[in-house]
Design a protein around this motif. Structure first.
Motif, PDB file in Angstrom:
ATOM      1  N   ARG A 145       0.971  -1.376  -0.134  1.00  0.00           N
ATOM      2  CA  ARG A 145       0.031  -0.001  -0.013  1.00  0.00           C
ATOM      3  C   ARG A 145       0.917   1.242  -0.099  1.00  0.00           C
ATOM      4  NH1 ARG A 145      -3.320  -0.072   5.226  1.00  0.00           N
ATOM      5  NH2 ARG A 145      -1.071   0.719   5.911  1.00  0.00           N
ATOM      6  N   GLU A 146       2.057   1.289   0.429  1.00  0.00           N
ATOM      7  CA  GLU A 146       2.907   2.314   0.618  1.00  0.00           C
ATOM      8  C   GLU A 146       4.441   2.279   0.320  1.00  0.00           C
ATOM      9  OE1 GLU A 146       2.621   2.899   4.920  1.00  0.00           O
ATOM     10  OE2 GLU A 146       0.295   2.570   5.077  1.00  0.00           O
ATOM     11  N   GLY A 147       5.064   1.230   0.519  1.00  0.00           N
ATOM     12  CA  GLY A 147       6.428   0.718   0.452  1.00  0.00           C
ATOM     13  C   GLY A 147       6.429   0.670  -1.127  1.00  0.00           C
ATOM     14  N   ALA A 148       5.688   0.040  -1.761  1.00  0.00           N
ATOM     15  CA  ALA A 148       5.719  -0.226  -3.286  1.00  0.00           C
ATOM     16  C   ALA A 148       4.915   0.637  -4.025  1.00  0.00           C
ATOM     17  CB  ALA A 148       5.707  -1.723  -3.681  1.00  0.00           C
ATOM     18  N   ALA A 149       4.380   1.857  -3.417  1.00  0.00           N
ATOM     19  CA  ALA A 149       3.202   2.691  -4.085  1.00  0.00           C
ATOM     20  C   ALA A 149       3.467   3.241  -5.439  1.00  0.00           C
ATOM     21  CB  ALA A 149       2.488   3.665  -3.104  1.00  0.00           C
ATOM     22  N   ALA A 150       4.839   3.423  -5.699  1.00  0.00           N
ATOM     23  CA  ALA A 150       5.373   4.180  -6.944  1.00  0.00           C
ATOM     24  C   ALA A 150       5.296   3.203  -8.132  1.00  0.00           C
ATOM     25  CB  ALA A 150       6.724   4.757  -6.614  1.00  0.00           C
ATOM     26  N   ASN A 151       5.006   2.049  -7.731  1.00  0.00           N
ATOM     27  CA  ASN A 151       5.322   1.026  -9.035  1.00  0.00           C
ATOM     28  C   ASN A 151       3.939   0.553  -9.580  1.00  0.00           C
ATOM     29  OD1 ASN A 151       8.248  -0.070  -8.724  1.00  0.00           O
ATOM     30  ND2 ASN A 151       7.601   0.525  -6.781  1.00  0.00           N
ATOM     31  N   VAL A 298      10.813  -0.988  -9.090  1.00  0.00           N
ATOM     32  CA  VAL A 298      11.773  -1.642  -7.739  1.00  0.00           C
ATOM     33  C   VAL A 298      12.447  -2.919  -7.923  1.00  0.00           C
ATOM     34  CG1 VAL A 298       9.770  -2.526  -6.439  1.00  0.00           C
ATOM     35  CG2 VAL A 298      11.743  -1.625  -5.145  1.00  0.00           C
TER      36      VAL A 298
END
Lengths: 434, 434
Positions: A145-151, A298
């Motif tokens: 939800r947050e850590g990989a949210a840019a992907n 990532v």
């Protein structure tokens, strides 16, 4: 220091009692990290008298679980009752409707009613958090939800059920068959008396539906998850897989459908897989869980840890409470419920890959020719085939690894062989993780 | 939809250009997830004319990097200049002082000045985020600060430098020595022309100091990290380790000091270790990074992924921007800077464990007796000892694995042997990960 965060706790089983114990044990640390104290003020469970090894006298006791939702002293409700519907759903709806935040470990409820609950929470600006619902103590909900949210996420794969992984690991280590190991796991408390939800893959499918929603921005759609459990995996399958450099794991896979197809859609499946020994999921043994997310920037992220148990699950529940105490509301499924797409179910027949097929056959002339012909006629290209000698009951085992090809062809081959007098029992098909 | 989040970007090297490309590629997705657009509006870098394959004409260009801090259009500054002090620190202080949030990938600056910057950010209620500073794309800062926040952490271990892990993996796979593999890694772009920060463990130590602060609620204290890099590891050490069922990895360890000691304190060290083959860090190969956190309730959590490179690092930078766009401020080091303890450096001599010792010795009578006597006199108990035949230069290799014991004794044994005519060069000591 802000006011304390007051928790109403529904359900005092293993996890519920674990939450009380964790909040007691680490109260000072949690207050330093949250900026405020987090305290249980009211509880509700089926049996008030059962000895859980914790002092309940300091909490208000409510016989009516649903009444927690409207309790004056409660800021946040923690739902640990379980079950997709019934009292858990009543409480969840009630709590959000009454303006209380909600933390839940209830994967079944979220897989079935997550969209409705998220919309309700967002409408009222309330937190709805469920880190404990998937992979126990591993912060993988937050990771997606947050850590990989840019992907843009291409694929999520995971070992999401500790009971199945425990059983498969033990079958592998000891060369034994499913039924035997299941009985032992039940005796040891690693499997439930009624293990259906675990071993038939339903629990893992609930979790996969939640992960898929977070990863792909789609509505949780449990009904679209193809599910097969581990009942039909033989010790012999695990041995053949090992000889081929693979391990057998119950893996959940969610991925965007082939982009060259109309609609594309979302593919979701829980199924026993052959996992190559150099894949991170091959090294996940015992009741450990792990999730791999593949993002366009990532690359491959791995999250691994304890997928169940009082301590790890309580750790995830309290992490959500700490987020709430810190003032983080967020959107439950990483984007507003109204923005979640209703993705069509991708056609699995178009998926390509290698596969493992195992047939238990009568030991007589022509069996191998029949199987080979069915493969040929369906356009399945065979990479390797091995036939193992006859067992006590007069059956032989034929294990096949196919070359890369569409699943549709393998399904056709199996269809051609259906009802064949040469086969003793159902064939087993397992995809090989790419 | 709220206003867009306007970013001022300082530094347009690999990572800076990667951030621009990621924000371009996934703009629509990021807007759906953030609830608002995230847009670079102004940039500053050393060389305006260099071709980075991205169109800079749409951004305001500032020759004076420090001026980004006060730029009218900028809500958040992203600092990707690097260096503990100098322009990076000037910009960081300036941005926070001018009321701008700050996102940085600068581990050196945080390890040295993290406390000051955190206090400055908190004073003004501004976000200061640095997911990209540790382990590239892996959301391990978030994992510790939030995901594991309910836990007392006993130990954090990590493979934090991709260059070192690439070199050690290659030495292992190809049976070659350090210098040779380093040259090749430099030629391939996996190691810098001046590789000191990486191979001497300083980069990993910066990252460890940040992780330790988050995990233990202590002030970042780079000066308290014991550091040794991988220069002195021989191909022969890796082969001996393999024969013992271990792999050699540069591991950062942070743990609470022995609780029976006065003060206890915090132990931090980056050092080549022998990692048992069944430990998750043993399976981390190539330039991959991984962090294991051990919590009192959650147990052992593993986070693994790409530790460097444009895509993964940009993924972490943009994850921080998405958090900020979503309105999450937070406290940089998981609790207020004023609450972070100034933990004393724990006495490493009291740490217990097994160890690997390797001596390069003259091949003559009495050498083994001299080493064995030094061990005995210092109270070091030997589990196994192996002497390998003479090399071309007339030296032999003695490798010892000790039983569990205090590090102090091993240090004393090495002290006793210092200057011995029997030794050709410095002995190598490596702890064995427990």
């Amino acid at each position: 220091m802000a006011d304390r965060l007051r928790v109403g706790l529904a359900g005092l089983g293993t996890v519920g009692a674990g939450v009380v114990r964790l909040l007691d044990a680490n109260a000072a640390l949690i207050e330093r990290r949250s900026g405020r104290a987090i305290e249980v003020v009211a509880v509700s469970a089926r049996d008030r008298t059962r000895d859980r090894g914790i002092d309940l006298s300091r909490f208000a006791w409510l016989d009516d679980t649903a009444a927690l939702a409207g309790h004056d002293e409660v800021d946040v409700v923690v739902e640990l009752i379980g079950g997709a519907d019934g009292p858990a759903l009543t409480l969840a709806r009630g709590a959000l409707s009454a303006g209380r935040g909600l933390v839940t470990a209830n994967k079944a409820m979220l897989a079935h009613h997550g969209l409705e609950l998220a919309a309700l929470a967002e409408e009222r600006g309330l937190p709805l958090k469920f880190e404990a619902a998937v992979a126990g103590g591993i912060p993988v909900i937050k990771g997606l939800r947050e850590g990989a949210a840019a992907n843009e996420i291409a694929r999520v794969t995971g070992i999401l059920n500790g009971t199945c992984n425990f059983i498969l690991s033990k079958m592998e280590a000891e060369g034994r068959d499913f039924a035997e190991v299941l009985s032992e796991a039940q005796a040891l408390g690693y499997a439930e008396a009624d293990p259906t939800f675990d071993i038939d893959g339903i629990d893992a499918a609930h979790k996969l539906a939640i992960l898929a929603s977070l990863a792909f921005g789609t509505r949780p759609a449990f009904g679209d998850v193809g599910v097969q459990g581990i009942r039909h995996v033989l010790g012999a399958d695990i041995a053949e897989a090992a000889a081929l450099g693979h391990r057998v794991r119950l893996v959940g896979v969610a991925e965007a459908g082939p982009s060259d197809q109309k609609g594309g859609g979302l593919f979701q499946r829980v199924h026993p897989h052959l996992v190559p020994i150099d894949h991170p999921l091959a090294h996940v043994t015992g009741s450990t869980n792990a999730v791999v997310a593949e993002g366009d920037h990532v690359g491959r992220l791995l999250f691994q840890g304890a997928g169940a148990g009082a301590g790890p699950t309580a750790s995830a529940v309290v992490a959500d409470l700490i987020d709430i105490a810190r003032g983080v509301v967020g959107t439950p499924f990483a984007m507003p419920a109204a923005a979640l797409a209703a993705a069509p179910r991708a056609d699995s027949g178009e998926r390509r890959g290698r596969a493992y097929l195992r047939f238990t056959v009568e030991d007589r002339v022509g069996v191998l020719a029949e199987i080979a012909a069915a493969m040929r006629d369906a356009g399945v290209s065979i990479e390797s085939l091995i036939q193992r000698g006859t067992s006590a009951d007069g059956h032989a085992l034929v294990a096949i690894v196919t070359h890369d090809g569409p699943e549709r062809c393998v399904a056709q081959a199996l269809e051609r062989l259906r009802g064949s007098q040469s086969l003793a029992g159902q064939p087993l098909w397992m995809p090989i993780l790419g």
